[in-house]
Scaffold this active site. Structure first.
Site, mmCIF file in Angstrom:
data_model
loop_
_atom_site.group_PDB
_atom_site.id
_atom_site.type_symbol
_atom_site.label_atom_id
_atom_site.label_comp_id
_atom_site.label_asym_id
_atom_site.label_seq_id
_atom_site.Cartn_x
_atom_site.Cartn_y
_atom_site.Cartn_z
ATOM 1 C CG ASN A 7 -1.826 1.247 1.220
ATOM 2 O OD1 ASN A 7 -1.008 2.044 1.162
ATOM 3 N ND2 ASN A 7 -3.187 1.122 2.299
ATOM 4 C CG HIS A 10 1.089 6.411 4.651
ATOM 5 N ND1 HIS A 10 0.026 7.163 5.004
ATOM 6 C CD2 HIS A 10 0.929 5.426 5.858
ATOM 7 C CE1 HIS A 10 -1.357 6.894 6.202
ATOM 8 N NE2 HIS A 10 -0.939 5.331 6.481
ATOM 9 C CG HIS A 43 -8.716 4.105 0.956
ATOM 10 N ND1 HIS A 43 -8.651 3.967 2.229
ATOM 11 C CD2 HIS A 43 -9.855 4.707 0.586
ATOM 12 C CE1 HIS A 43 -9.847 4.371 2.714
ATOM 13 N NE2 HIS A 43 -10.364 4.364 1.257
ATOM 14 N NE ARG A 45 -9.366 8.886 4.070
ATOM 15 C CZ ARG A 45 -9.757 7.440 4.824
ATOM 16 N NH1 ARG A 45 -9.289 6.887 5.156
ATOM 17 N NH2 ARG A 45 -10.895 8.367 6.116
ATOM 18 C CB THR A 101 -9.224 0.985 7.829
ATOM 19 O OG1 THR A 101 -9.032 2.330 5.630
ATOM 20 C CG2 THR A 101 -11.062 1.471 7.208
ATOM 21 C CD GLU A 151 -7.289 -6.702 3.476
ATOM 22 O OE1 GLU A 151 -7.041 -6.082 2.292
ATOM 23 O OE2 GLU A 151 -6.765 -5.632 4.276
ATOM 24 C CG HIS A 191 -5.729 -1.471 8.695
ATOM 25 N ND1 HIS A 191 -5.088 -1.033 10.155
ATOM 26 C CD2 HIS A 191 -6.337 -0.861 8.372
ATOM 27 C CE1 HIS A 191 -5.289 -0.020 10.283
ATOM 28 N NE2 HIS A 191 -5.891 0.309 8.951
HETATM 29 N N1 PXP Z 1 -6.128 -3.351 4.445
HETATM 30 C C1 PXP Z 1 -6.899 -1.988 4.619
HETATM 31 C C2 PXP Z 1 -7.706 -2.726 4.133
HETATM 32 C C3 PXP Z 1 -6.612 -0.486 4.650
HETATM 33 O O1 PXP Z 1 -7.387 0.221 4.608
HETATM 34 C C4 PXP Z 1 -5.096 -0.206 5.131
HETATM 35 C C5 PXP Z 1 -4.704 0.343 5.722
HETATM 36 O O2 PXP Z 1 -4.952 1.576 4.306
HETATM 37 C C6 PXP Z 1 -4.509 -1.615 4.938
HETATM 38 C C7 PXP Z 1 -4.787 -2.536 4.302
HETATM 39 C C8 PXP Z 1 -2.587 -1.153 5.000
HETATM 40 O O3 PXP Z 1 -2.670 -0.906 6.831
HETATM 41 P P1 PXP Z 1 -0.884 -0.569 6.710
HETATM 42 O O4 PXP Z 1 -0.734 0.762 6.315
HETATM 43 O O5 PXP Z 1 -1.895 -0.202 8.300
HETATM 44 O O6 PXP Z 1 -0.351 -1.343 6.790
#
Ligand code: PXP
Length: 238
Positions: A7, A10, A43, A45, A101, A151, A191
């Site tokens: 992801n 950031h 994501h 948003r 989230t 997920e 997450h």
């Molecule tokens: N999975 C989902 C559904 C999420 O919303 C997020 C955060 O955007 C992540 C995974 C990744 O989470 P993290 O940034 O804490 O690794």
């Protein structure tokens, strides 16, 4: 061994702090692929706090692995998803005040809306995943609504105190995972996973995909994106 979805939200968060053009999540995605990412997750948003429409468009053209779009069940975003056509859409709840989230989608409370969105996305040929707390009733409901993947929210496991508390959260995830497998959808998780807590989740039988953002981007600041992804891939490869 599970696939790794990186992801890159950031990277865009840092860019948006100055509303400038760098760092670019599109560059980050290229480096993540070179480091062995099996997928790129973003994501979009509703408040566009990090990823922008331009990022999604460009990533659709440049990503050569799976492009996974996390999204709320919001008409504008559903329309964008159907136009841009990511390989996978992951339905998540979204609240404006949240930092990230905060919990899984409540598919029981929002059954009709979620069902309608799953149908629209699937009709457009998009593979649909749903982000859920490890709750057996939620899992059954999502499977009934036609989710292709579930997920599991690993936040409570990741945030639990190492030791007994974390073991207990892991058991909850394992039981939920077994239920996902029984119900039929693919098993994904994500997450708050990081280099210290990822291995027990990666070892859950049937785990096909882990989505990890914050920990990889944080490490990339010091060792570079390619290396940060390579290290995470190594940890979950057995
Ligand atoms: N999975 C989902 C559904 C999420 O919303 C997020 C955060 O955007 C992540 C995974 C990744 O989470 P993290 O940034 O804490 O690794």
């Amino acid at each position: 061994m599970p696939h790794l979805g990186v992801n890159v939200d950031h990277v865009a968060t840092v860019r948006q702090a100055r509303r400038t053009y760098e760092p670019d999540p599109v560059w980050a995605a290229v480096l993540a692929e070179l480091g062995g990412a099996d997928g790129i997750t973003i994501h979009l948003r509703v408040d566009r706090r990090h990823i922008q429409d331009r990022d999604l468009r460009l990533l659709r053209e440049t990503v050569t692995v799976k492009l996974n779009l996390e999204m709320a069940c919001w008409d504008e975003i559903v329309e964008i998803a159907c136009q841009v056509h990511p390989d996978q859409a992951t339905l998540v709840p979204e609240r404006r005040e949240e930092i990230t989230t905060e919990g899984g989608l409540d598919v029981i409370a929002h059954r009709e809306r979620v069902s309608e969105v799953i149908k629209r996305l699937k009709d457009a040929g998009i593979f649909v995943s749903v982000f859920l707390d490890p709750d057996l009733n939620q899992i059954e409901a999502a499977a009934e609504l036609g989710a292709d993947a579930i997920e599991l929210h690993t936040g409570p496991y990741a945030m639990a105190k190492p030791g007994k508390d974390q073991e207990q959260q892991l058991r909850i995830l394992e039981q939920a995972a077994e239920h996902v497998r029984r119900c039929g959808p693919e098993l994904h998780a994500g997450h708050s996973l990081n280099y210290k807590n990822v291995v027990p989740v990666a070892r859950i039988p049937g785990m096909l995909e882990l989505n990890i953002g914050h920990a990889i981007v944080a490490r990339a600041i010091f060792v570079g994106m390619e290396q940060a992804v390579r290290e995470m891939k190594q940890l979950i490869s057995f």
